[in-house]
Motif scaffolding. Sequence first.
Motif, PDB file in Angstrom:
ATOM      1  N   GLY A  18       0.810  -1.214   0.000  1.00 32.31           N
ATOM      2  CA  GLY A  18       0.000   0.000   0.000  1.00 32.31           C
ATOM      3  C   GLY A  18       0.831   1.245   0.000  1.00 32.31           C
ATOM      4  N   GLY A  19       2.067   1.178  -0.452  1.00 36.02           N
ATOM      5  CA  GLY A  19       2.909   2.362  -0.495  1.00 36.02           C
ATOM      6  C   GLY A  19       3.823   2.441   0.714  1.00 36.02           C
ATOM      7  N   GLU A  20       4.839   3.262   0.589  1.00 40.91           N
ATOM      8  CA  GLU A  20       5.855   3.375   1.637  1.00 40.91           C
ATOM      9  C   GLU A  20       5.275   3.898   2.943  1.00 40.91           C
ATOM     10  N   ALA A  21       4.399   4.892   2.880  1.00 40.20           N
ATOM     11  CA  ALA A  21       3.830   5.471   4.102  1.00 40.20           C
ATOM     12  C   ALA A  21       3.019   4.434   4.871  1.00 40.20           C
ATOM     13  N   PHE A  22       2.199   3.642   4.151  1.00 39.86           N
ATOM     14  CA  PHE A  22       1.400   2.626   4.826  1.00 39.86           C
ATOM     15  C   PHE A  22       2.303   1.561   5.452  1.00 39.86           C
ATOM     16  N   GLN A  23       3.325   1.155   4.704  1.00 39.40           N
ATOM     17  CA  GLN A  23       4.227   0.124   5.219  1.00 39.40           C
ATOM     18  C   GLN A  23       4.958   0.603   6.469  1.00 39.40           C
ATOM     19  N   LYS A  24       5.333   1.873   6.493  1.00 38.55           N
ATOM     20  CA  LYS A  24       6.012   2.425   7.671  1.00 38.55           C
ATOM     21  C   LYS A  24       5.076   2.449   8.872  1.00 38.55           C
ATOM     22  N   GLY A  25       3.827   2.825   8.635  1.00 39.76           N
ATOM     23  CA  GLY A  25       2.846   2.812   9.720  1.00 39.76           C
ATOM     24  C   GLY A  25       2.606   1.413  10.229  1.00 39.76           C
ATOM     25  N   LEU A  26       2.555   0.450   9.333  1.00 45.35           N
ATOM     26  CA  LEU A  26       2.344  -0.940   9.716  1.00 45.35           C
ATOM     27  C   LEU A  26       3.517  -1.441  10.564  1.00 45.35           C
ATOM     28  N   GLU A  27       4.721  -1.050  10.169  1.00 43.45           N
ATOM     29  CA  GLU A  27       5.917  -1.437  10.929  1.00 43.45           C
ATOM     30  C   GLU A  27       5.874  -0.871  12.348  1.00 43.45           C
ATOM     31  N   ALA A  28       5.490   0.405  12.450  1.00 43.25           N
ATOM     32  CA  ALA A  28       5.404   1.032  13.771  1.00 43.25           C
ATOM     33  C   ALA A  28       4.337   0.368  14.619  1.00 43.25           C
ATOM     34  N   LEU A  29       3.221   0.028  14.009  1.00 42.71           N
ATOM     35  CA  LEU A  29       2.124  -0.629  14.729  1.00 42.71           C
ATOM     36  C   LEU A  29       2.557  -2.007  15.221  1.00 42.71           C
ATOM     37  N   GLN A  30       3.219  -2.766  14.383  1.00 37.11           N
ATOM     38  CA  GLN A  30       3.715  -4.083  14.775  1.00 37.11           C
ATOM     39  C   GLN A  30       4.681  -3.970  15.958  1.00 37.11           C
ATOM     40  N   GLN A  31       5.548  -2.994  15.887  1.00 36.92           N
ATOM     41  CA  GLN A  31       6.540  -2.804  16.940  1.00 36.92           C
ATOM     42  C   GLN A  31       5.872  -2.468  18.272  1.00 36.92           C
TER      43      GLN A  31
END
Length: 340
Positions: A270-283
């Motif tokens: 879903g794009g770089e911004a979505f992936q970054k948000g997903l990473e932060a959420l997982q963390q």
Amino acid sequence: MPVGKAPEDGEEESRLLLRFAAPRDPALIAKWISYQVINTERQDWRRGAEAALRYRQREGDLDVPYEHVEAVGAFPLGRWLSDQRRTFRAGTMTGERAAELEELGIVWDTADAGFATNLGAARAYYELHGTLAAPRGAAILDVAIGQWLTNVRRPGGLGKDPGRARRRAAALAAIDPDWNPGTLGWTVDWQRHYAYLTQLLASGARLTAIVPGVTRHGDDIGRWLATQQRDWDRLNAEQQRRLATLGVTKAPRARKTAAKTAAASGPRTGGEAFQKGLEALQQYIAREGRLPGRAVVEVLPDGTEHRTGIWISNQKARRDKLDQAQRAALAELGVDWAAG
């Protein structure tokens, strides 16, 4: 019947010397002057010893400031004790006088006494923190231990005398062998974070669980660890060796081909911004075990901050614009509104 006050000790002998001495007899005149000097010095000693006794009885010690003057007799006790220390160091003090002052509790070397006090505070700090890499503002037992340690680490901070400096350095090393990390090639802050990381692992924490936001004694060890992994090549060989002993390795470098593959997979990232948000959420969920509140700001391994709480709210507001893969990724992390 005598008229006037009685002569003090030694006065009668002085009068006799003057009475029977020939006016121009240099030997007798010199003897009289010598006697007067000795007698004055003896009286000064007795006044000082008595003032020291009064101070000790009142204050409990002989830690007398140099400028202190005893009220009784306006005696300059601080200066007098300084003079006695100088006489003692010169080796011209009698054993009887030295013993009397020691019985009163005189501190012959005030510099060593101050060092011993601060060393005791350093020992107490180490027992609490497991390191002498204290921040400059740290204090314990009413001692500004952080500033003191900063001072003694400076060139000449352990004193000008080489022998004394070696003894003091050995005393500090007996508490913490890494008390002066500058000699090893890194900062006090680095040493403190490394010590805290070691302690976290020794207490049973998993290295993978020490992520940004994991703290010890107020220091964010997770963020520091991520920085070490990212900047691994900037560390010296000994820093790398110490971290490797704990299981820390260099962060893998992101490959451009992987980024292209991720972009080509379309809806999943879903794009770089979505992936970054997903990473932060997982963390965040891995650390806290729940979804973040709106005010949560997560620090990613690369050191950047992500407003994860607000990001989740934004995704909910644009739920209809998320594709199936994005909603599935959020639902897998427990975001209930993304399911279905």
